[in-house]
Design an enzyme around this catalytic site. Structure first.
Site, PDB file in Angstrom:
ATOM      1  N   GLU A   6       0.853  -1.195   0.000  1.00  0.00           N
ATOM      2  CA  GLU A   6       0.000   0.000   0.000  1.00  0.00           C
ATOM      3  C   GLU A   6       0.892   1.251   0.000  1.00  0.00           C
ATOM      4  O   GLU A   6       1.602   1.500   0.978  1.00  0.00           O
ATOM      5  CB  GLU A   6      -0.922  -0.006   1.239  1.00  0.00           C
ATOM      6  CG  GLU A   6      -1.812   1.217   1.383  1.00  0.00           C
ATOM      7  CD  GLU A   6      -2.626   1.523   0.131  1.00  0.00           C
ATOM      8  OE1 GLU A   6      -3.542   0.767  -0.186  1.00  0.00           O
ATOM      9  OE2 GLU A   6      -2.317   2.537  -0.551  1.00  0.00           O
ATOM     10  N   ASP A  47      -8.941   0.672  -7.206  1.00  0.00           N
ATOM     11  CA  ASP A  47      -9.342   1.962  -7.791  1.00  0.00           C
ATOM     12  C   ASP A  47     -10.045   1.681  -9.114  1.00  0.00           C
ATOM     13  O   ASP A  47      -9.517   0.936  -9.953  1.00  0.00           O
ATOM     14  CB  ASP A  47      -8.104   2.822  -8.035  1.00  0.00           C
ATOM     15  CG  ASP A  47      -7.429   3.209  -6.721  1.00  0.00           C
ATOM     16  OD1 ASP A  47      -8.139   3.663  -5.805  1.00  0.00           O
ATOM     17  OD2 ASP A  47      -6.200   3.027  -6.608  1.00  0.00           O
TER      18      ASP A  47
HETATM   19  C1  LIG Z   1     -10.006   2.104  -3.569  1.00  0.00           C
HETATM   20  S1  LIG Z   1      -8.696   1.805  -2.481  1.00  0.00           S
HETATM   21  C2  LIG Z   1      -9.236   0.346  -1.592  1.00  0.00           C
HETATM   22  C3  LIG Z   1      -8.508   0.182  -0.284  1.00  0.00           C
HETATM   23  C4  LIG Z   1      -8.880  -1.082   0.516  1.00  0.00           C
HETATM   24  N1  LIG Z   1      -8.541  -2.293  -0.205  1.00  0.00           N
HETATM   25  C5  LIG Z   1     -10.336  -1.088   0.886  1.00  0.00           C
HETATM   26  O1  LIG Z   1     -11.096  -1.917   0.321  1.00  0.00           O
HETATM   27  O2  LIG Z   1     -10.737  -0.289   1.756  1.00  0.00           O
HETATM   28  C6  LIG Z   1      -7.450   1.102  -3.561  1.00  0.00           C
HETATM   29  C7  LIG Z   1      -6.072   1.085  -2.919  1.00  0.00           C
HETATM   30  O3  LIG Z   1      -5.155   0.441  -3.797  1.00  0.00           O
HETATM   31  C8  LIG Z   1      -3.902   1.067  -3.658  1.00  0.00           C
HETATM   32  N2  LIG Z   1      -3.104   0.763  -4.870  1.00  0.00           N
HETATM   33  C9  LIG Z   1      -3.378   1.151  -6.139  1.00  0.00           C
HETATM   34  N3  LIG Z   1      -2.445   0.711  -6.988  1.00  0.00           N
HETATM   35  C10 LIG Z   1      -1.551   0.000  -6.231  1.00  0.00           C
HETATM   36  C11 LIG Z   1      -0.349  -0.681  -6.545  1.00  0.00           C
HETATM   37  N4  LIG Z   1       0.134  -0.737  -7.802  1.00  0.00           N
HETATM   38  N5  LIG Z   1       0.328  -1.283  -5.539  1.00  0.00           N
HETATM   39  C12 LIG Z   1      -0.152  -1.242  -4.271  1.00  0.00           C
HETATM   40  N6  LIG Z   1      -1.291  -0.595  -3.922  1.00  0.00           N
HETATM   41  C13 LIG Z   1      -1.977   0.021  -4.883  1.00  0.00           C
HETATM   42  C14 LIG Z   1      -4.246   2.546  -3.486  1.00  0.00           C
HETATM   43  O4  LIG Z   1      -3.216   3.287  -2.868  1.00  0.00           O
HETATM   44  C15 LIG Z   1      -5.511   2.486  -2.648  1.00  0.00           C
HETATM   45  O5  LIG Z   1      -5.260   2.610  -1.277  1.00  0.00           O
END
Ligand SMILES: C[S@@+](CC[C@H](N)C(=O)[O-])C[C@H]1O[C@@H](n2cnc3c(N)ncnc32)[C@H](O)[C@@H]1O
Length: 228
Positions: free
Chosen positions: A79, A128
């Site tokens: 994260e 996302d």
């Molecule tokens: C919409 S949030 C969902 C967070 C959590 N999984 C939840 O359900 O509450 C998506 C998360 O994916 C992380 N993220 C996006 N691309 C990523 C990557 N390439 N590697 C690690 N984390 C990533 C973002 O920083 C974000 O915190």
């Protein structure tokens, strides 16, 4: 080469309080996955039965719960959002979690140094959504990432995802269904419409339900593909 991968999410949100700063400074080092890790299972002293990766753990609710419920396994969480990392560190401290490690950055920077078939599964909870076509390369389920996930997950292992976003549900399903290395395990609508009992909820899931959006739950199995 990979160090220049663009990351489009947030790395910082609201200003971190003193407790969060202290956790990042003092506790994170003990949990860190080093750069260019070549044997992720060796990061753990519990001789884990299974090793899982959660990509984008957000505030860490799901990761903390699966790690607590399965001390026999080990979990790596990735994260880049520091506020989320500090929230997860609170669970690590309160629950004295020993079977988790944290990569506080874009997971793509790690994957190529990990050996094939080193993971029993990957979780991606509420990725996302990137609904616009011109942003499709930013979606976590894309050809390159799926090829990396297929290399890393053992045959018989799992790729579990959830989403509440109509567009993301579509691109998850279409990307997965055209990939020969994964089979969708669902047999009936309840298999994707009902939250499985062993999938703890997350902050984004709670937000979706509060705002009237219905999550879908996708469980794919890594299958053997015979060379043609
Ligand atoms: C919409 S949030 C969902 C967070 C959590 N999984 C939840 O359900 O509450 C998506 C998360 O994916 C992380 N993220 C996006 N691309 C990523 C990557 N390439 N590697 C690690 N984390 C990533 C973002 O920083 C974000 O915190």
């Amino acid at each position: 080469m990979e160090a220049f991968l663009p990351f489009y999410g947030r790395r910082k949100g609201r200003q971190l309080g003193n407790t969060s700063k202290r956790l990042l400074e003092e506790l994170l080092p003990a949990y860190l996955v080093p750069d260019n890790t070549s044997e992720p299972s060796k990061l753990f002293t519990n001789n884990p039965r299974k090793l899982y990766l959660e990509i984008g753990f957000g505030g860490g609710e799901h990761l903390a719960m699966v790690a607590k419920n399965h001390p026999e396994n080990a979990y790596i969480g990735a994260e880049p959002f520091l506020n989320g990392v500090s929230s997860f560190l609170k669970y690590c401290q309160n629950e004295a979690l020993k079977n988790v490690r944290i990569w506080p950055d874009d997971i793509r920077l790690q994957l190529s140094s990990w050996p094939s078939e080193c993971l029993d599964g990957i979780f991606i909870m509420f990725p996302d959504p990137w609904p616009k076509i011109r942003h499709s390369s930013r979606r976590i389920i894309n050809k390159d990432n799926l090829a990396a996930f297929a290399r890393l997950i053992k045959v018989g292992g799992s790729l579990r995802m959830a989403s509440d976003h109509a567009s993301a549900k579509n691109w998850i399903l279409s990307g997965m269904l055209e990939n020969p290395y994964f089979d969708w395990t669902a047999e009936r609508p309840d298999d994707w419409n009902v939250q499985p009992h062993d999938w703890p909820e997350t902050r984004y899931m709670r937000k979706a339900l509060k705002e009237g959006r219905k999550p879908a739950w996708f469980d794919f199995k890594r299958v053997l593909v015979e060379p043609s």
